[in-house]
Design a protein around this motif. Sequence first.
Motif, PDB file in Angstrom:
ATOM      1  N   ALA A 277       0.759  -1.129  -0.004  1.00  0.00           N
ATOM      2  CA  ALA A 277      -0.018  -0.245   0.128  1.00  0.00           C
ATOM      3  C   ALA A 277       0.963   1.229   0.080  1.00  0.00           C
ATOM      4  CB  ALA A 277      -1.019  -0.051   1.262  1.00  0.00           C
ATOM      5  N   GLU A 278       0.545   2.168  -0.644  1.00  0.00           N
ATOM      6  CA  GLU A 278       1.099   3.370  -0.932  1.00  0.00           C
ATOM      7  C   GLU A 278      -0.006   4.497  -0.380  1.00  0.00           C
ATOM      8  OE1 GLU A 278       3.177   6.665  -3.850  1.00  0.00           O
ATOM      9  OE2 GLU A 278       2.612   4.535  -4.619  1.00  0.00           O
ATOM     10  N   ARG A 279       0.313   5.366   0.710  1.00  0.00           N
ATOM     11  CA  ARG A 279      -0.564   6.293   1.391  1.00  0.00           C
ATOM     12  C   ARG A 279      -0.060   7.754   1.003  1.00  0.00           C
ATOM     13  NH1 ARG A 279      -3.692   3.412   4.774  1.00  0.00           N
ATOM     14  NH2 ARG A 279      -3.073   1.206   5.299  1.00  0.00           N
ATOM     15  N   TYR A 280      -1.231   8.595   0.878  1.00  0.00           N
ATOM     16  CA  TYR A 280      -1.067   9.833   0.734  1.00  0.00           C
ATOM     17  C   TYR A 280      -0.206  10.329   2.116  1.00  0.00           C
ATOM     18  CZ  TYR A 280      -4.358   9.810  -2.989  1.00  0.00           C
ATOM     19  OH  TYR A 280      -5.037   9.716  -4.479  1.00  0.00           O
ATOM     20  N   ALA A 281       0.849  11.434   1.746  1.00  0.00           N
ATOM     21  CA  ALA A 281       1.548  12.005   2.750  1.00  0.00           C
ATOM     22  C   ALA A 281       1.190  13.623   2.599  1.00  0.00           C
ATOM     23  CB  ALA A 281       2.911  11.877   2.056  1.00  0.00           C
ATOM     24  N   GLN A 282       1.781  14.311   3.489  1.00  0.00           N
ATOM     25  CA  GLN A 282       1.518  15.869   3.587  1.00  0.00           C
ATOM     26  C   GLN A 282       1.743  16.194   2.347  1.00  0.00           C
ATOM     27  OE1 GLN A 282       0.281  16.987   6.536  1.00  0.00           O
ATOM     28  NE2 GLN A 282      -0.044  18.839   5.134  1.00  0.00           N
ATOM     29  N   GLY A 283       0.788  17.252   1.580  1.00  0.00           N
ATOM     30  CA  GLY A 283       1.048  17.947   0.787  1.00  0.00           C
ATOM     31  C   GLY A 283       0.484  17.471  -0.627  1.00  0.00           C
ATOM     32  N   GLU A 284       0.353  16.033  -0.676  1.00  0.00           N
ATOM     33  CA  GLU A 284      -0.337  15.220  -1.831  1.00  0.00           C
ATOM     34  C   GLU A 284      -1.945  15.450  -1.843  1.00  0.00           C
ATOM     35  OE1 GLU A 284       2.676  11.756  -2.634  1.00  0.00           O
ATOM     36  OE2 GLU A 284       1.166  11.519  -0.966  1.00  0.00           O
ATOM     37  N   PRO A 285      -2.331  15.343  -3.003  1.00  0.00           N
ATOM     38  CA  PRO A 285      -3.849  15.755  -3.046  1.00  0.00           C
ATOM     39  C   PRO A 285      -4.828  15.095  -2.229  1.00  0.00           C
ATOM     40  CG  PRO A 285      -2.887  14.638  -5.011  1.00  0.00           C
ATOM     41  CD  PRO A 285      -1.747  14.507  -3.888  1.00  0.00           C
TER      42      PRO A 285
END
Length: 132
Positions: A34-42
């Motif tokens: 799994a790849e998760r959204y990080a700070q600054g991503e949509p």
Amino acid sequence: MTIARPFFMFQDGDAQAALDLYFSTFPDSRMVRAERYAQGEPGPVGTIKVAVFTICGREFMCSDSPIKHHFSFTPASSTFVEFDAKIELERVFGILSEGGQVLMPLDNYGFSQQFGWVSDRFGVSWQLNLAA
């Protein structure tokens, strides 16, 4: 190598909750990566950008869409799961129908001794069948 996988697009950050339900409900089901959204991503931080997972040993993909769409899942596309034991079919049907919508209750429809169709609480459609 060419690979085809069913893909579930969730909205409102529901992907992880749906995966938790599926992993606890179906055998041989787990997160592959799994790849998760990080700070600054949509997307909201920590929600799933893209994941590969298994249900009953088959690979699927999913994401939490940061874009609000005017559509969701449709029962016209569903996952068909075949069971060897009636008790297991009934257990899974009960879990998936909780908070969802029963499209066809468990019954003998002629083409199957025991078949049911349900849209779970996340809107994902499941056809559940007892093997002949």
